[in-house]
Design a protein around this motif. Structure first.
Motif, PDB file in Angstrom:
ATOM      1  N   ASP A 161       4.442  -5.067-102.646  1.00 39.08           N
ATOM      2  CA  ASP A 161       3.486  -6.165-102.523  1.00 39.08           C
ATOM      3  C   ASP A 161       3.552  -6.635-101.073  1.00 39.08           C
ATOM      4  O   ASP A 161       4.378  -7.464-100.705  1.00 39.08           O
ATOM      5  N   LEU A 162       2.679  -6.073-100.229  1.00 43.18           N
ATOM      6  CA  LEU A 162       2.752  -6.278 -98.783  1.00 43.18           C
ATOM      7  C   LEU A 162       1.984  -7.538 -98.391  1.00 43.18           C
ATOM      8  O   LEU A 162       0.779  -7.622 -98.580  1.00 43.18           O
ATOM      9  N   GLY A 163       2.722  -8.499 -97.818  1.00 41.26           N
ATOM     10  CA  GLY A 163       2.142  -9.823 -97.597  1.00 41.26           C
ATOM     11  C   GLY A 163       2.097 -10.572 -98.909  1.00 41.26           C
ATOM     12  O   GLY A 163       1.088 -11.182 -99.266  1.00 41.26           O
ATOM     13  N   CYS A 164       3.218 -10.537 -99.613  1.00 35.98           N
ATOM     14  CA  CYS A 164       3.259 -11.047-100.994  1.00 35.98           C
ATOM     15  C   CYS A 164       3.070 -12.547-101.097  1.00 35.98           C
ATOM     16  O   CYS A 164       2.747 -13.074-102.160  1.00 35.98           O
TER      17      CYS A 164
ATOM     18  N   ILE B 185       1.291   0.754-102.056  1.00 35.37           N
ATOM     19  CA  ILE B 185       1.315  -0.395-101.152  1.00 35.37           C
ATOM     20  C   ILE B 185       0.081  -1.211-101.483  1.00 35.37           C
ATOM     21  O   ILE B 185      -1.051  -0.761-101.287  1.00 35.37           O
ATOM     22  N   PHE B 186       0.317  -2.403-102.005  1.00 35.21           N
ATOM     23  CA  PHE B 186      -0.753  -3.281-102.473  1.00 35.21           C
ATOM     24  C   PHE B 186      -0.770  -4.498-101.565  1.00 35.21           C
ATOM     25  O   PHE B 186       0.235  -5.203-101.420  1.00 35.21           O
TER      26      PHE B 186
ATOM     27  N   ALA C  18      -3.816   0.113-101.522  1.00 32.52           N
ATOM     28  CA  ALA C  18      -4.887  -0.731-102.071  1.00 32.52           C
ATOM     29  C   ALA C  18      -4.908  -2.040-101.303  1.00 32.52           C
ATOM     30  O   ALA C  18      -3.901  -2.748-101.246  1.00 32.52           O
ATOM     31  N   VAL C  19      -6.068  -2.372-100.744  1.00 30.53           N
ATOM     32  CA  VAL C  19      -6.164  -3.505 -99.817  1.00 30.53           C
ATOM     33  C   VAL C  19      -7.388  -4.354-100.147  1.00 30.53           C
ATOM     34  O   VAL C  19      -8.478  -3.819-100.405  1.00 30.53           O
TER      35      VAL C  19
ATOM     36  N   VAL D 208      -9.438   1.396-101.687  1.00 34.88           N
ATOM     37  CA  VAL D 208      -8.319   2.075-102.332  1.00 34.88           C
ATOM     38  C   VAL D 208      -8.266   3.494-101.786  1.00 34.88           C
ATOM     39  O   VAL D 208      -9.239   4.248-101.883  1.00 34.88           O
ATOM     40  N   LEU D 209      -7.151   3.856-101.191  1.00 31.25           N
ATOM     41  CA  LEU D 209      -6.908   5.203-100.660  1.00 31.25           C
ATOM     42  C   LEU D 209      -5.852   5.875-101.519  1.00 31.25           C
ATOM     43  O   LEU D 209      -4.767   5.327-101.732  1.00 31.25           O
TER      44      LEU D 209
END
Length: 269
Positions: free
Chosen positions: A44-47, A111-112, A141-142, A265-266
């Motif tokens: 959870d990137l930048g959670c 990486i979400f 997923a961004v 989403v990649l």
């Protein structure tokens, strides 16, 4: 007026969480587009305060451990208290780090990133670097706001320039159109991208304009952080007045607040 430069050095979980449902909905829309995952952690990137932690855990635990990464100590302290239905912490690890520099120790399955990468420049370098960390078959997923041209965000800069000329130069917003991310990332895997405008209904607030209550914990922070208490008071009053003209109240006191967000989403080969 409760916002001062002295109180904006770190994120305020309480203020940010005041609009939890509106901020969580785009994350859930993004999560719905993530399919199966390979072996590896869910990052959870930048959670932030862990608002998305429960949804990620419900979807991917116990097969995948969940790691939260954020630069804010205050937000991470709140995130640490997020518990599962079994009364255990949701995150198996929390990392305080600049997400622009963070690197995974082992290849993640996912990486979400929900409303975090919009704070960082140079997406043409950042996103391929993040994608390169993924396990084979992994997913990036961004979701990011793309609100820079809307009155809510444009007026922040315009009011600051009118009151304090030259003190708050505004960098060009880094968030691109959805199609730009497809072209950027297509060499790295399969990409799906889209844009959604959420027409948010904001309730009246005890003090100031409802849109200011929404932006003061996010987009307004960099401006107020560079002001004295007296300057911040004048700035917020002028911003409230400008918002009242841009977002007039409905007869019941509520305000319609359109908000645009970009998603992609990649999936790596």
């Amino acid at each position: 007026m409760a916002v001062t430069g002295a109180t904006t050095k770190d994120w305020d979980p309480a203020r940010y969480g005041a609009f939890r449902d509106l901020r969580l909905r785009p994350a859930l829309d993004l999560l719905a587009q993530v399919g199966g995952l390979p072996v590896g952690d869910v990052v959870d990137l930048g959670c932030g305060d862990g608002a998305v932690a429960g949804a990620l855990a419900e979807r991917f635990r116990p097969e995948h451990q969940e790691i939260g990464v954020d630069s804010s100590a205050a937000m991470l302290e709140t995130a640490a208290g997020r518990m599962t239905q079994w009364e255990n912490p949701i995150y198996s690890g929390l990392i305080q780090a600049d997400i622009a520099l963070w690197a995974a120790e082992t290849p993640p399955a996912l990486i979400f990133s929900n409303a975090a990468l919009n704070w960082l420049p140079d997406h043409a370098s950042l996103l391929p670097r993040l994608a390169g960390m993924l396990a084979p078959g992994g997913v990036l997923a961004v979701q990011m706001p793309r609100q820079g041209g809307a009155p809510s965000h444009r007026l922040l800069a315009e009011v600051a320039e009118r009151l304090f000329p030259g003190r708050f130069p505004v960098a060009r917003a880094p968030v691109l159109a959805a199609g730009d991310y497809v072209q950027m990332l297509l060499p790295l895997g399969e990409v799906r991208a889209w844009t959604t405008e959420y027409v948010q209904m904001l309730d009246p607030v005890a003090e100031g304009h409802p849109v200011r209550a929404f932006t003061e914990s996010t987009a307004m922070r960099p401006f107020v952080a560079g002001m004295s208490a007296e300057e911040a008071q004048a700035y917020v009053a002028a911003y409230d007045a400008a918002l009242a003209a841009a977002y007039p109240a409905l007869p019941d006191g509520r305000v319609l607040f359109p908000f645009t967000r970009v998603f992609f989403v990649l999936e790596r080969p």
